[in-house]
Design a protein around this motif. Structure first.
Motif, short mmCIF file in Angstrom:
data_model
loop_
_atom_site.label_atom_id
_atom_site.label_comp_id
_atom_site.label_asym_id
_atom_site.label_seq_id
_atom_site.Cartn_x
_atom_site.Cartn_y
_atom_site.Cartn_z
N ARG A 60 2.29 -6.48 4.85
CA ARG A 60 1.02 -6.70 4.14
C ARG A 60 1.00 -8.06 3.48
N ARG A 61 1.96 -8.32 2.60
CA ARG A 61 1.96 -9.56 1.82
C ARG A 61 2.44 -10.76 2.62
N ARG A 62 3.05 -10.53 3.76
CA ARG A 62 3.58 -11.63 4.56
C ARG A 62 2.79 -11.86 5.85
N ARG B 208 5.87 -1.40 -6.17
CA ARG B 208 5.80 -2.48 -5.19
C ARG B 208 4.91 -2.08 -4.01
N THR C 220 1.26 -2.23 -5.12
CA THR C 220 0.80 -3.62 -5.21
C THR C 220 0.57 -4.21 -3.83
N SER C 221 1.45 -3.89 -2.89
CA SER C 221 1.34 -4.39 -1.53
C SER C 221 0.10 -3.83 -0.83
N TYR D 100 -2.94 -5.53 -2.21
CA TYR D 100 -3.06 -6.90 -1.70
C TYR D 100 -3.72 -6.91 -0.33
N ASN E 122 -7.52 -8.35 0.91
CA ASN E 122 -7.52 -9.46 1.87
C ASN E 122 -7.75 -9.01 3.31
#
Length: 218
Positions: free
Chosen positions: A20-22, A101, A104-105, A108, A112
């Motif tokens: 997700r974040r990457r 975590r 939050t992921s 995110y 987006n």
């Protein structure tokens, strides 16, 4: 077209993570790469070899934005329930930090989703007008999910990140209208697909085999 990563079968299976974040929102994903991942997914098993799956690849910016808006609305509803005591994202002790975590992921990605270059929705054709029994439901979805996992593995091997999501199903009719899906086509998971920022993913912490494996009897 990019080549594949140098991963052994075990490395591929244990390092295909929910990314997700990457995700690299700014790097385009070649349609030929997505087609190749779907081609590999078509080799997955299905009940009675029916192969009733369909794959909707959404690259149009306007359609992605409309789907993302619905997804975000679904996420807000999900988050507000899941983070309450007893919810799937609530935890105490050692797991509290991990679930924080994860939460939050997930948020995110929800914020987006419109930036992800490819949204793939795996679909399956349901019997016309039939009320499916639990067994029929299990067979139908059980014939789709292995192919989705194969798609995600093929994507990982090509440097792409994916995540299994299903919050869009809270707005399944609205998304069906956006995509022009015919009657009888049911949506499965939505798989955001993008190149990753780095490829150094690792196996995740899991319960030991002895905690979950039962031989002959429970």
């Amino acid at each position: 077209m990019p080549g594949t990563l140098n991963l052994s079968p075990d490395e591929l299976l244990t390092t295909t993570r929910a990314v997700r974040r990457r995700l690299d929102f700014d790097r385009p994903v070649e349609l030929d790469v997505v087609r190749e991942c779907v081609r590999i997914a078509l080799q997955a098993p299905s009940g009675s070899n029916r192969q009733g799956w369909h794959w909707v690849v959404v690259t149009d910016a306007d359609q992605r934005a409309r789907i993302a808006e619905l997804y975000l609305s679904a996420f807000v509803e999900y988050r507000d329930a899941a983070t309450q005591p007893g919810g799937v994202l609530a935890a105490e002790g050692e797991r509290a930090a991990v679930q924080k975590r994860v939460s939050t992921s997930i948020e995110y990605l929800a914020q987006n989703m419109h930036r992800v270059p490819v949204l793939l929705i795996a679909c399956v054709r349901a019997p016309d007008g039939a009320v499916l029994t639990d067994a029929a439901q299990a067979t139908m979805w059980g014939s789709l999910f292995p192919a989705v996992w194969s798609y995600m593995l093929a994507a990982r091997a090509r440097g792409l990140g994916t995540a299994w999501t299903d919050l869009h199903l809270r707005f399944e009719p609205e998304i069906a209208e956006i995509l022009g899906l015919p009657a009888g086509i049911r949506q499965g998971p939505l798989i955001p697909t993008a190149y990753t920022l780095g490829t150094d993913f690792k196996a995740a912490p899991r319960a030991s085999v002895d905690d979950v494996l039962h031989i002959d009897r429970w």
